[in-house]
Motif scaffolding. Sequence first.
Motif, PDB file in Angstrom:
ATOM      1  N   TYR A 145       0.155   6.673   1.575  1.00 13.45           N
ATOM      2  CA  TYR A 145       0.750   7.046   0.632  1.00 13.45           C
ATOM      3  C   TYR A 145       0.337   8.776  -0.027  1.00 13.45           C
ATOM      4  O   TYR A 145      -1.227   8.708  -0.565  1.00 13.45           O
TER       5      TYR A 145
ATOM      6  N   ASN B 143      -2.653  -0.796  -1.502  1.00 15.39           N
ATOM      7  CA  ASN B 143      -2.042   0.281  -0.634  1.00 15.39           C
ATOM      8  C   ASN B 143      -3.172   1.585  -0.385  1.00 15.39           C
ATOM      9  O   ASN B 143      -3.892   1.906  -1.689  1.00 15.39           O
TER      10      ASN B 143
ATOM     11  N   SER C 143       3.523  -2.739   0.797  1.00 13.16           N
ATOM     12  CA  SER C 143       1.982  -2.652   1.336  1.00 13.16           C
ATOM     13  C   SER C 143       1.701  -1.999   2.475  1.00 13.16           C
ATOM     14  O   SER C 143       2.100  -2.710   3.655  1.00 13.16           O
ATOM     15  N   ASN C 144       0.630  -1.032   2.845  1.00 16.20           N
ATOM     16  CA  ASN C 144       0.152  -0.641   3.650  1.00 16.20           C
ATOM     17  C   ASN C 144      -1.694  -1.170   4.393  1.00 16.20           C
ATOM     18  O   ASN C 144      -2.216  -0.678   5.539  1.00 16.20           O
TER      19      ASN C 144
END
Length: 268
Positions: free
Chosen positions: A62, A92, A71-72
């Motif tokens: 991001y 994140n 969320s990643n």
Amino acid sequence: MNQLKQMTMSVAVSMLFCASAAHAVYTPIVSTTGNNMTMVGSSNGLTGGTNDVTFTWNGTWYNSLVRDGSSNATLSSPTAFSGKKWTAHNVNVYAAGNYTFYTGCPAGDPACGIGPAYNLSVGYGQVGVHLLWDWSSSKDVDIVLLWDMNKSWMQTGTTSPFSTGGTNLNGNTMNTVWSGVSIDTNMDTDNYSGTQMLDGPFVGQSMNFNVTGVQVFYQCSWPYDFGLCNPSDGPGPIPGPLPTPIPASAWLLGSGLLGLIGLARREK
């Protein structure tokens, strides 16, 4: 004819819903185990930690604050901390940039402007992380991390202790090289690894996670290379939002609608 139009609209809406749902699914492309968690005390002592942390990541970064609860990445461990179970959520991963995370916000929206704030500067060749941490009855404790790349704990120049405790099947030490190693962020007055927490039961102490499998974002050329280029090419600035590939479901939606429209015209 009206029935066909109604069927066309119904199918189109259903396909749009499915496309949106598919796009929201978290699909990690990285999953590593045996990662490290080290809590450094306010006087640079070792509070605790473990070495059985699992890290997953979907391979994206991001470059603006996440405000929709998505969320990643994930961080997890079966080992309790100070005798209490812990979980991390809303993890994140951020590319180079400047970010402000407020600690009084609802989970998933750290930009609400309430409470003490972390001002995290992520340099080129580094990776930033923001997460919420639950421990015992404490919920949504904000933690920020700054990861330097492909170094050991010792190579960062820190004087902080490294936790070799918990389950440590890999034999992690301060000489273990990590894809992402936690370093001091200079957001507090000390030079200990990590950043002093501003909320929760461990205020003034610094949580660190050290992981394998993460990559730095480099813009070597257009189109974006998503960190797979040679770092010797040098990092570059990010001119805008990181590109989001169109999910396969969106192509399915488009082709399906074209087919239905064609069918409706033939019936007309």
